[in-house]
Design an enzyme around this catalytic site. Sequence first.
Site, PDB file in Angstrom:
ATOM      1  N   HIS A 175       5.040  -2.202 -13.582  1.00  0.00           N
ATOM      2  CA  HIS A 175       3.680  -2.728 -13.594  1.00  0.00           C
ATOM      3  C   HIS A 175       3.497  -3.726 -14.733  1.00  0.00           C
ATOM      4  O   HIS A 175       4.086  -3.581 -15.815  1.00  0.00           O
ATOM      5  CB  HIS A 175       2.671  -1.593 -13.721  1.00  0.00           C
ATOM      6  CG  HIS A 175       2.614  -0.711 -12.518  1.00  0.00           C
ATOM      7  ND1 HIS A 175       1.870  -1.033 -11.403  1.00  0.00           N
ATOM      8  CD2 HIS A 175       3.216   0.469 -12.230  1.00  0.00           C
ATOM      9  CE1 HIS A 175       2.015  -0.088 -10.496  1.00  0.00           C
ATOM     10  NE2 HIS A 175       2.825   0.838 -10.974  1.00  0.00           N
TER      11      HIS A 175
ATOM     12  N   HIS B 268      10.100  -1.405  -9.507  1.00  0.00           N
ATOM     13  CA  HIS B 268       8.848  -0.698  -9.781  1.00  0.00           C
ATOM     14  C   HIS B 268       8.516  -0.821 -11.269  1.00  0.00           C
ATOM     15  O   HIS B 268       8.875   0.036 -12.076  1.00  0.00           O
ATOM     16  CB  HIS B 268       8.948   0.768  -9.384  1.00  0.00           C
ATOM     17  CG  HIS B 268       7.619   1.445  -9.264  1.00  0.00           C
ATOM     18  ND1 HIS B 268       7.122   1.916  -8.077  1.00  0.00           N
ATOM     19  CD2 HIS B 268       6.656   1.694 -10.179  1.00  0.00           C
ATOM     20  CE1 HIS B 268       5.925   2.449  -8.267  1.00  0.00           C
ATOM     21  NE2 HIS B 268       5.622   2.326  -9.550  1.00  0.00           N
TER      22      HIS B 268
ATOM     23  N   GLU C 190       3.843  10.992  -5.262  1.00  0.00           N
ATOM     24  CA  GLU C 190       4.103  11.429  -6.633  1.00  0.00           C
ATOM     25  C   GLU C 190       3.094  12.507  -7.008  1.00  0.00           C
ATOM     26  O   GLU C 190       3.455  13.666  -7.226  1.00  0.00           O
ATOM     27  CB  GLU C 190       4.029  10.269  -7.634  1.00  0.00           C
ATOM     28  CG  GLU C 190       4.386  10.733  -9.044  1.00  0.00           C
ATOM     29  CD  GLU C 190       4.230   9.642 -10.098  1.00  0.00           C
ATOM     30  OE1 GLU C 190       4.998   9.674 -11.080  1.00  0.00           O
ATOM     31  OE2 GLU C 190       3.348   8.782  -9.954  1.00  0.00           O
TER      32      GLU C 190
END
Length: 343
Positions: free
Chosen positions: A15, A13, A202
Amino acid sequence: MRDLAKLPKAHLHLHFTGSMRVATLRDLAAQYEVRLPSALTDDDPLRVPADERGWFRFQRLYDAARACVRSEADMRRLVDEAAQDDAAEGSGRLEIQVDPTSYAPFVGGITPAVEIVLDAARTASAAHGTEVAVVVAASRTRHPLDARTLARLAARYAGEGPGEVVGFGLSNDERRGDTDEFAAAFRIARRAGLASVPHGGELLGPAHVRQVVDALAPDRLGHGVRAGEDPALLGALVDGGVALEVCPASNVGLGVYPDVADVPLRALVDAGAQVALGADDPLLFGSRLGAQYRAARDAHGFTDAELADLARASVRASRASDDTRARLLADVDAWLAAPDPDA
């Protein structure tokens, strides 16, 4: 205690723009004569409330950083540096997430943007010894038909090795868009053998996680920490083999939890969840992958054996080849078998 930078692991994970080094952002801003918000360069981790105003501030800063990535050379630099940074922290596998839409205007379209990232991933893998694969992600803020276009593009480059597309994601504010309307894009991706890796759980709680699971059939859930608020839901995720990409620093940075010790990492692991720690956006949240493992040790009391289990979970949740998984898992065993220098 054993050196966590030498613990083999997978990073699932991260970006593309959010992986950028602060020094690189400063360089690019100077090159393009862009005035940056001080919050991007003051080395102070972002802290915002977990509401729409907080997300707006986060997104404004992210967009300001993304606006400094304007060429093929810039894109290649980000991939190379992300691989180099991961390699320094023991990551043997990086599955970096990118939405090519933002970079397309500078390189001739979304197809060239994806091809640049994939070629850079192959080059960086060879240079730094960390396998770099790619997750193509759509945005909740755009039309679901755009997501279908990206899913078809991702499917063209599907594979499992360095410089190939391994998954399809859905990012941005969980409160935006209708999750069900993105289901068609994820069906396209799954038919091509890509992992389904949407964000969820989240900013929003268990009800949203259930919607994401029902509509998008995730193999991995970006974040997913709020699933712990519903034991039945968490049990269903465990039984269904859905891995959780838990990013403690960003959970705190976005105001979901007041402190890293409040992130329910221990509860998720104790419930049997397959957890892969991730750094999400180090540029904004101020810590990379290694810091997430240190937080597990220091804030949650994970032993070296438990940290090794976290690393194994990340490898197993990856889309690496069987050979790469076997090699990394053997390396984790070797790390744990080595003498504890503090013993």
